[in-house]
Structures are given as structure tokens and as C-alpha cells.
Design a protein around this motif. Sequence first.
Motif, PDB file in Angstrom:
ATOM      1  N   LYS A 177     -14.442  16.031  20.510  1.00  0.00           N
ATOM      2  CA  LYS A 177     -13.005  16.317  20.548  1.00  0.00           C
ATOM      3  C   LYS A 177     -12.393  16.023  21.915  1.00  0.00           C
ATOM      4  CE  LYS A 177     -11.958  17.066  16.506  1.00  0.00           C
ATOM      5  NZ  LYS A 177     -11.294  15.834  16.010  1.00  0.00           N
ATOM      6  N   ALA A 193      -3.399   2.481  15.224  1.00  0.00           N
ATOM      7  CA  ALA A 193      -3.688   3.478  14.180  1.00  0.00           C
ATOM      8  C   ALA A 193      -3.377   2.902  12.806  1.00  0.00           C
ATOM      9  CB  ALA A 193      -2.845   4.737  14.417  1.00  0.00           C
ATOM     10  N   HIS A 194      -2.686   1.769  12.788  1.00  0.00           N
ATOM     11  CA  HIS A 194      -2.232   1.179  11.514  1.00  0.00           C
ATOM     12  C   HIS A 194      -2.814  -0.239  11.389  1.00  0.00           C
ATOM     13  CE1 HIS A 194       0.197   0.428   8.058  1.00  0.00           C
ATOM     14  NE2 HIS A 194       1.399   0.371   8.583  1.00  0.00           N
ATOM     15  N   GLY A 197     -11.265   1.506  11.993  1.00  0.00           N
ATOM     16  CA  GLY A 197     -11.625   1.042  10.655  1.00  0.00           C
ATOM     17  C   GLY A 197     -12.168   2.152   9.779  1.00  0.00           C
ATOM     18  N   PHE A 198     -12.176   3.385  10.339  1.00  0.00           N
ATOM     19  CA  PHE A 198     -12.624   4.549   9.547  1.00  0.00           C
ATOM     20  C   PHE A 198     -11.487   5.554   9.415  1.00  0.00           C
ATOM     21  CE2 PHE A 198     -17.078   5.363   8.368  1.00  0.00           C
ATOM     22  CZ  PHE A 198     -17.638   4.140   8.719  1.00  0.00           C
ATOM     23  N   HIS A 243       0.828  -1.209   0.000  1.00  0.00           N
ATOM     24  CA  HIS A 243       0.000   0.000   0.000  1.00  0.00           C
ATOM     25  C   HIS A 243       0.858   1.254   0.000  1.00  0.00           C
ATOM     26  CE1 HIS A 243      -3.716   2.362   1.095  1.00  0.00           C
ATOM     27  NE2 HIS A 243      -4.078   1.602   0.074  1.00  0.00           N
ATOM     28  N   ARG A 303       1.396  -8.411   4.200  1.00  0.00           N
ATOM     29  CA  ARG A 303       2.174  -7.200   3.884  1.00  0.00           C
ATOM     30  C   ARG A 303       3.651  -7.488   3.713  1.00  0.00           C
ATOM     31  NH1 ARG A 303       0.723  -1.910   4.200  1.00  0.00           N
ATOM     32  NH2 ARG A 303      -1.143  -2.742   3.230  1.00  0.00           N
ATOM     33  N   ASN A 312     -12.053   1.923   5.949  1.00  0.00           N
ATOM     34  CA  ASN A 312     -10.808   1.514   5.307  1.00  0.00           C
ATOM     35  C   ASN A 312     -10.693  -0.002   5.315  1.00  0.00           C
ATOM     36  OD1 ASN A 312      -9.601   0.652   7.847  1.00  0.00           O
ATOM     37  ND2 ASN A 312      -9.457   2.833   8.341  1.00  0.00           N
ATOM     38  N   ARG A 322     -11.950   6.963  18.621  1.00  0.00           N
ATOM     39  CA  ARG A 322     -12.137   7.114  17.186  1.00  0.00           C
ATOM     40  C   ARG A 322     -12.831   5.873  16.672  1.00  0.00           C
ATOM     41  NH1 ARG A 322      -6.912   9.652  14.065  1.00  0.00           N
ATOM     42  NH2 ARG A 322      -7.211  11.819  14.665  1.00  0.00           N
ATOM     43  N   LEU A 323     -13.577   6.037  15.554  1.00  0.00           N
ATOM     44  CA  LEU A 323     -14.210   4.869  14.942  1.00  0.00           C
ATOM     45  C   LEU A 323     -13.106   4.039  14.295  1.00  0.00           C
ATOM     46  CD1 LEU A 323     -17.468   5.902  13.040  1.00  0.00           C
ATOM     47  CD2 LEU A 323     -17.240   4.666  15.196  1.00  0.00           C
ATOM     48  N   HIS A 370      -8.398   7.639   6.925  1.00  0.00           N
ATOM     49  CA  HIS A 370      -7.134   7.205   6.296  1.00  0.00           C
ATOM     50  C   HIS A 370      -6.265   8.428   6.030  1.00  0.00           C
ATOM     51  CE1 HIS A 370      -4.424   5.137   3.517  1.00  0.00           C
ATOM     52  NE2 HIS A 370      -4.855   4.026   4.098  1.00  0.00           N
ATOM     53  N   ARG A 371      -4.947   8.219   6.090  1.00  0.00           N
ATOM     54  CA  ARG A 371      -4.030   9.323   5.822  1.00  0.00           C
ATOM     55  C   ARG A 371      -4.134   9.769   4.363  1.00  0.00           C
ATOM     56  NH1 ARG A 371      -2.592  12.684   8.005  1.00  0.00           N
ATOM     57  NH2 ARG A 371      -0.371  12.954   8.302  1.00  0.00           N
ATOM     58  N   LYS A 384      -9.319   9.893   0.849  1.00  0.00           N
ATOM     59  CA  LYS A 384     -10.391  10.813   1.252  1.00  0.00           C
ATOM     60  C   LYS A 384     -11.622  10.453   0.446  1.00  0.00           C
ATOM     61  CE  LYS A 384      -7.460  12.379   4.021  1.00  0.00           C
ATOM     62  NZ  LYS A 384      -7.545  11.781   5.381  1.00  0.00           N
ATOM     63  N   ARG A 400     -10.276  -1.237  -1.138  1.00  0.00           N
ATOM     64  CA  ARG A 400     -10.113  -2.557  -0.512  1.00  0.00           C
ATOM     65  C   ARG A 400     -11.304  -2.872   0.392  1.00  0.00           C
ATOM     66  NH1 ARG A 400      -4.558  -1.205   2.296  1.00  0.00           N
ATOM     67  NH2 ARG A 400      -5.873   0.607   2.790  1.00  0.00           N
TER      68      ARG A 400
HETATM   69  C1  SDX Z   1      -4.149   1.351   7.773  1.00  0.00           C
HETATM   70  O1  SDX Z   1      -1.160   4.428   5.323  1.00  0.00           O
HETATM   71  C2  SDX Z   1      -1.722   3.364   4.922  1.00  0.00           C
HETATM   72  O2  SDX Z   1      -1.803   3.103   3.742  1.00  0.00           O
HETATM   73  C3  SDX Z   1      -2.244   2.451   6.011  1.00  0.00           C
HETATM   74  C4  SDX Z   1      -3.014   1.248   5.532  1.00  0.00           C
HETATM   75  C5  SDX Z   1      -2.132   0.274   4.801  1.00  0.00           C
HETATM   76  O3  SDX Z   1      -2.655  -0.507   3.995  1.00  0.00           O
HETATM   77  O4  SDX Z   1      -0.905   0.218   5.120  1.00  0.00           O
HETATM   78  O5  SDX Z   1      -4.072   1.642   4.685  1.00  0.00           O
HETATM   79  C6  SDX Z   1      -3.618   0.466   6.705  1.00  0.00           C
HETATM   80  O6  SDX Z   1      -3.432   1.658   8.690  1.00  0.00           O
HETATM   81  C7  SDX Z   1      -5.556   1.881   7.637  1.00  0.00           C
HETATM   82  C8  SDX Z   1      -5.921   2.841   8.818  1.00  0.00           C
HETATM   83  C9  SDX Z   1      -6.320   1.963   9.992  1.00  0.00           C
HETATM   84  N1  SDX Z   1      -6.543   2.777  11.194  1.00  0.00           N
HETATM   85  C10 SDX Z   1      -7.766   2.965  11.701  1.00  0.00           C
HETATM   86  O7  SDX Z   1      -8.809   2.571  11.173  1.00  0.00           O
HETATM   87  C11 SDX Z   1      -7.776   3.682  13.050  1.00  0.00           C
HETATM   88  C12 SDX Z   1      -8.880   4.736  13.047  1.00  0.00           C
HETATM   89  N2  SDX Z   1      -8.496   5.736  12.077  1.00  0.00           N
HETATM   90  C13 SDX Z   1      -7.760   6.840  12.566  1.00  0.00           C
HETATM   91  O8  SDX Z   1      -7.048   6.758  13.724  1.00  0.00           O
HETATM   92  C14 SDX Z   1      -7.284   7.774  11.486  1.00  0.00           C
HETATM   93  O9  SDX Z   1      -8.239   7.884  10.534  1.00  0.00           O
HETATM   94  C15 SDX Z   1      -5.953   7.498  10.837  1.00  0.00           C
HETATM   95  C16 SDX Z   1      -4.888   7.200  11.843  1.00  0.00           C
HETATM   96  C17 SDX Z   1      -6.054   6.345   9.895  1.00  0.00           C
HETATM   97  C18 SDX Z   1      -5.598   8.722  10.104  1.00  0.00           C
HETATM   98  O10 SDX Z   1      -5.524   9.722  11.108  1.00  0.00           O
HETATM   99  P1  SDX Z   1      -5.334  11.223  10.730  1.00  0.00           P
HETATM  100  O11 SDX Z   1      -4.096  11.370   9.936  1.00  0.00           O
HETATM  101  O12 SDX Z   1      -5.483  12.096  11.933  1.00  0.00           O
HETATM  102  O13 SDX Z   1      -6.570  11.454   9.766  1.00  0.00           O
HETATM  103  P2  SDX Z   1      -6.971  12.795   9.192  1.00  0.00           P
HETATM  104  O14 SDX Z   1      -5.856  13.800   9.283  1.00  0.00           O
HETATM  105  O15 SDX Z   1      -7.532  12.536   7.858  1.00  0.00           O
HETATM  106  O16 SDX Z   1      -8.130  13.262  10.208  1.00  0.00           O
HETATM  107  C19 SDX Z   1      -8.930  14.333   9.816  1.00  0.00           C
HETATM  108  C20 SDX Z   1      -9.849  14.584  10.996  1.00  0.00           C
HETATM  109  C21 SDX Z   1      -9.133  14.770  12.322  1.00  0.00           C
HETATM  110  O17 SDX Z   1      -9.926  15.664  13.071  1.00  0.00           O
HETATM  111  P3  SDX Z   1      -9.480  17.232  13.103  1.00  0.00           P
HETATM  112  O18 SDX Z   1      -8.075  17.275  13.644  1.00  0.00           O
HETATM  113  O19 SDX Z   1      -9.585  17.726  11.677  1.00  0.00           O
HETATM  114  O20 SDX Z   1     -10.488  17.900  14.047  1.00  0.00           O
HETATM  115  O21 SDX Z   1     -10.726  13.451  11.176  1.00  0.00           O
HETATM  116  C22 SDX Z   1     -10.562  12.937  12.497  1.00  0.00           C
HETATM  117  C23 SDX Z   1      -9.212  13.436  13.006  1.00  0.00           C
HETATM  118  O22 SDX Z   1      -9.247  13.560  14.414  1.00  0.00           O
HETATM  119  N3  SDX Z   1     -10.587  11.487  12.398  1.00  0.00           N
HETATM  120  C24 SDX Z   1     -11.458  10.697  12.993  1.00  0.00           C
HETATM  121  C25 SDX Z   1     -11.135   9.395  12.584  1.00  0.00           C
HETATM  122  N4  SDX Z   1     -10.094   9.438  11.764  1.00  0.00           N
HETATM  123  C26 SDX Z   1      -9.747  10.736  11.648  1.00  0.00           C
HETATM  124  N5  SDX Z   1     -12.472  10.938  13.843  1.00  0.00           N
HETATM  125  C27 SDX Z   1     -13.194   9.870  14.286  1.00  0.00           C
HETATM  126  N6  SDX Z   1     -12.940   8.585  13.926  1.00  0.00           N
HETATM  127  C28 SDX Z   1     -11.910   8.314  13.082  1.00  0.00           C
HETATM  128  N7  SDX Z   1     -11.649   7.042  12.738  1.00  0.00           N
END
Ligand code: SDX
Length: 392
Positions: free
Chosen positions: A259, A228-229, A267-268, A194, A352, A325, A264-265, A270-271, A274, A279
Motif C-alpha cells: 500500500k 489508468a485507462h 493491465g490488471f 465498452h 474506440r 484486462n 500497480r500491475l 477493472h472498474r 470482477k 477481451r
Molecule cells: C481500461 O472502464 C472501462 O471499461 C475501461 C476499459 C475500456 O475498454 O474502456 O476497459 C479500458 O481502461 C482498462 C483498465 C486499464 N488500466 C490498467 O490496467 C491500469 C492498472 N489498473 C488499475 O489502475 C485499476 O485496476 C483500475 C484503474 C483499472 C481500476 O482501479 P480501481 O477503481 O481502484 O479498482 P478497484 O476499486 O477495483 O480496486 C480494488 C483494490 C484497490 O485496493 P484497496 O483500495 O481495496 O486496498 O484493488 C487495488 C486497488 O488499489 N488494485 C490494484 C490494481 N488495480 C486495483 N492493485 C494492484 N494492481 C492493480 N492493477
Amino acid sequence: QSGMFTYDPGFTSTASCESGLTYIDGDQGVLLHRGYPIGQLAEQSSFMEVAYLLLNHELPSKDELDTFIYTISRHTMLHEQLAQFYRGFRRDAHPMAVMCGVVGALSAFYHDSTDIADPHQRMVASHRLIAKMPTIAAMAHKYSIGQPFLYPDNSLSYTGNFLRMTFGVPAEPYVVNPVVEKALDRIFILHADHEQNASTSTVRLAGSSGANPFACIAAGIACLWGPAHGGANEAALNMLREIGTPEKIPEYIARAKDKNDPFRLMGFGHRVYKNYDPRATVMQQTVREVFESLNVSDPVFETALRLEEIALKDDYFVEKKLFPNVDFYSGVILSAIGFPTTMFTALFALARTVGWVAQWNEMISDPEQKIGRPRQLYTGPTQRDYVPVDRR
Ligand code: SDX
């Protein structure tokens, strides 16, 4: 070139590398491996084919695939000393802790595949890692439940071999369920690579110093473990089970938006994506197919579908472009197959490993490759003189 980091005079370093393996368009929800859409690969190819594609740039001919599968099968066994290594762990150790330790320990065994300047040795190390991850993961599970290890049976497919080592017992014949085998093989494809995610970047950074390839993959496993990953698949299913019934979904949606609440939810979001993670689309479809074919159901799946439906209509998630995600549905199907939640991330690491070794090979084979050295923006105190302790 691969592995090169670009700096600008302002010291705001932009860690970047060039890679030809995987292309992601986060806004469009596009994922391509060497140009092939993930949906087509998941539907029509096999994990071994995708492994060959990522490692060798092109899809294999039938002969090339047969040779690749045979080559991988030559490395599926683990050194008997390493089997002893498991006995140093507590039975309740998390499989990812065990995987980290055992894969790192491989670096103490193979001296004929660590001369990373030699392309042949690099490929042998890659084949060894791809081949042994199912054995190592299955042994981690067996050890945790106090059952004997099963040796690989190379008459089975790569994924079938893993299912038998995980769920088979010496006292009974084990018949691989083709529906489960195909579903799990597809799940491995969805997790293969990925782009420059956190764990892949960890492997590349560790590998850029010329470190032992087995130790580099152990570093990737450590990074992937985080919630987070890759650890999100385990956390997502635990969250869905905690929610329990669709009636409780609004309470958790509210918490995810609060806040002041760290929840956090899982599975929802992604970096990069958008938009909907392509997948997750395939994963949801696979859950339906497996449940239908095995005539099983799990209220957790209904809760997941309902949670997605509600979240995708909620302004907070729409504005922040938070979509399911790859980790949102994977736990539902892994649980239905019989894996304990603690094994979910180990399965992610198993799959992976193909991406990690392919990315590592791509970087190391680049003659221009330099050691990675991300820079920082310094935010500490300006220079000052030391004050002896009796005057502080
Ligand atoms: C993987 O990088 C990859 O490619 C990873 C991956 C791979 O194949 O290797 O795809 C696999 O790791 C998928 C991600 C799995 N993680 C989760 O599902 C954990 C829950 N998700 C989050 O923790 C979060 O979405 C991240 C860690 C994935 C991303 O975090 P970011 O970088 O903070 O996300 P963002 O900058 O897009 O967030 C924007 C906003 C933020 O709020 P504000 O600061 O703007 O007020 O959305 C919020 C975040 O706080 N937010 C969430 C959220 N994810 C982001 N709020 C509630 N629930 C969530 N899941």
C-alpha cells in the motif's frame, strides 16, 4: 433516456444514462454489443461490420456492408492544410498529443457535418471520424520517424489501408500480411466500445452541450490517454519489459500489494470486471495465433503468461478480484506487429472512435436529452465573511 442524469434529493447524484449499444456483466465477465457476445464478433466478424452494428443497431447485409465500407472510404483522406498542422509538433511529440490536436482541429474544417440536429449530418461526421482516424494515426507515426506521409489506398481493407499508411514507404510496394491484418482487425473489434468507460463518458458529457462532434472526440482521446485507462496498454508492455524475466515477477507482485508503493500491475484490474475480461481471453489467443503463424516469439509473452499465472493464485489479487484486462496482452501483439509502444494508445483511440461516435449519436438523437450536469457532495467550509487583506 440517453444522456439523462438522475439526481436524488440527497444531492448524491448518480450519473446514469440508458444505452442499447453495449452490455457488460462484470461479475460474469460478459460483454455484448447489441446482444452479440464479443467472442463471436471477434472470431467471426470484421471491424467494419462491428462499426455498422454499433452505429445502426443491426448486423449489415452484404450490400449494406459494402455500401458502408464504400461510404467510409470516401472520407479517408485528410485536408492538405491538416497535413501542414503536423509540422507544428516536435518530432518526439507523443502520438496521443498529436491525435488530440489534429482531431480537435477537424472541428475547424467541416461545417457541413456539425449541425447535430440533422441526423444525416451527424452520420457524415461519424463516418468522417471513423474514416480519418487511421490516416491521422498513421501520419502521427510517420511524422515521429521522419518518413513521408502515405495517402490512403482505398483498394485495401480499412485495416489493411492503415497498415500500409503506417509501415509502407513511397519507395517500395507494400504487401499487407493477411495474418497481421486479421489480428489487428480483431484487436480493433475488442476495443470498439465498452459501455460508459471514462473516455466514452467524456465524449457524452462534452456532446451533451451540443459541442462540435470533432471536438468531443478530441476530448475522448485526451481522457483515454491516461495510464489508468487506455494508456495502460503502453504502460503494461513497458512494465513487462522492465520485469524482464519470470524470476523477477515476485518482486513486482510484492510491490503491487504494498500500500505504500504507488506501483500497480498495469493491465490488471477493472472498474467493472470482477472476473476475467473476455477481451483479454481473445487477446491472449490472438497472440498465440500470430506468433505461431509468423513463427515469432517474444520472451515478454512468456513473462506475461507467467505473471498472470502467479497473480491469479495470489490471495491479494483473488480477494480483490483483479484479473488481466484488455490492455494486458495487447501490447505484446502490437509490438510483434511492429508498432512502437507510444502508438499503442493511438490504436486504442482509432478503434474506440467507433464506440464514441455511436454513443454520441445515440445520446444526441434522443429528443429528451439534456446537458450533463454531474453534482457533488460539498466538503468545503460553511459560509463565512470576507476579511480584508490587511487584517489577515
Ligand atoms: C481500461 O472502464 C472501462 O471499461 C475501461 C476499459 C475500456 O475498454 O474502456 O476497459 C479500458 O481502461 C482498462 C483498465 C486499464 N488500466 C490498467 O490496467 C491500469 C492498472 N489498473 C488499475 O489502475 C485499476 O485496476 C483500475 C484503474 C483499472 C481500476 O482501479 P480501481 O477503481 O481502484 O479498482 P478497484 O476499486 O477495483 O480496486 C480494488 C483494490 C484497490 O485496493 P484497496 O483500495 O481495496 O486496498 O484493488 C487495488 C486497488 O488499489 N488494485 C490494484 C490494481 N488495480 C486495483 N492493485 C494492484 N494492481 C492493480 N492493477
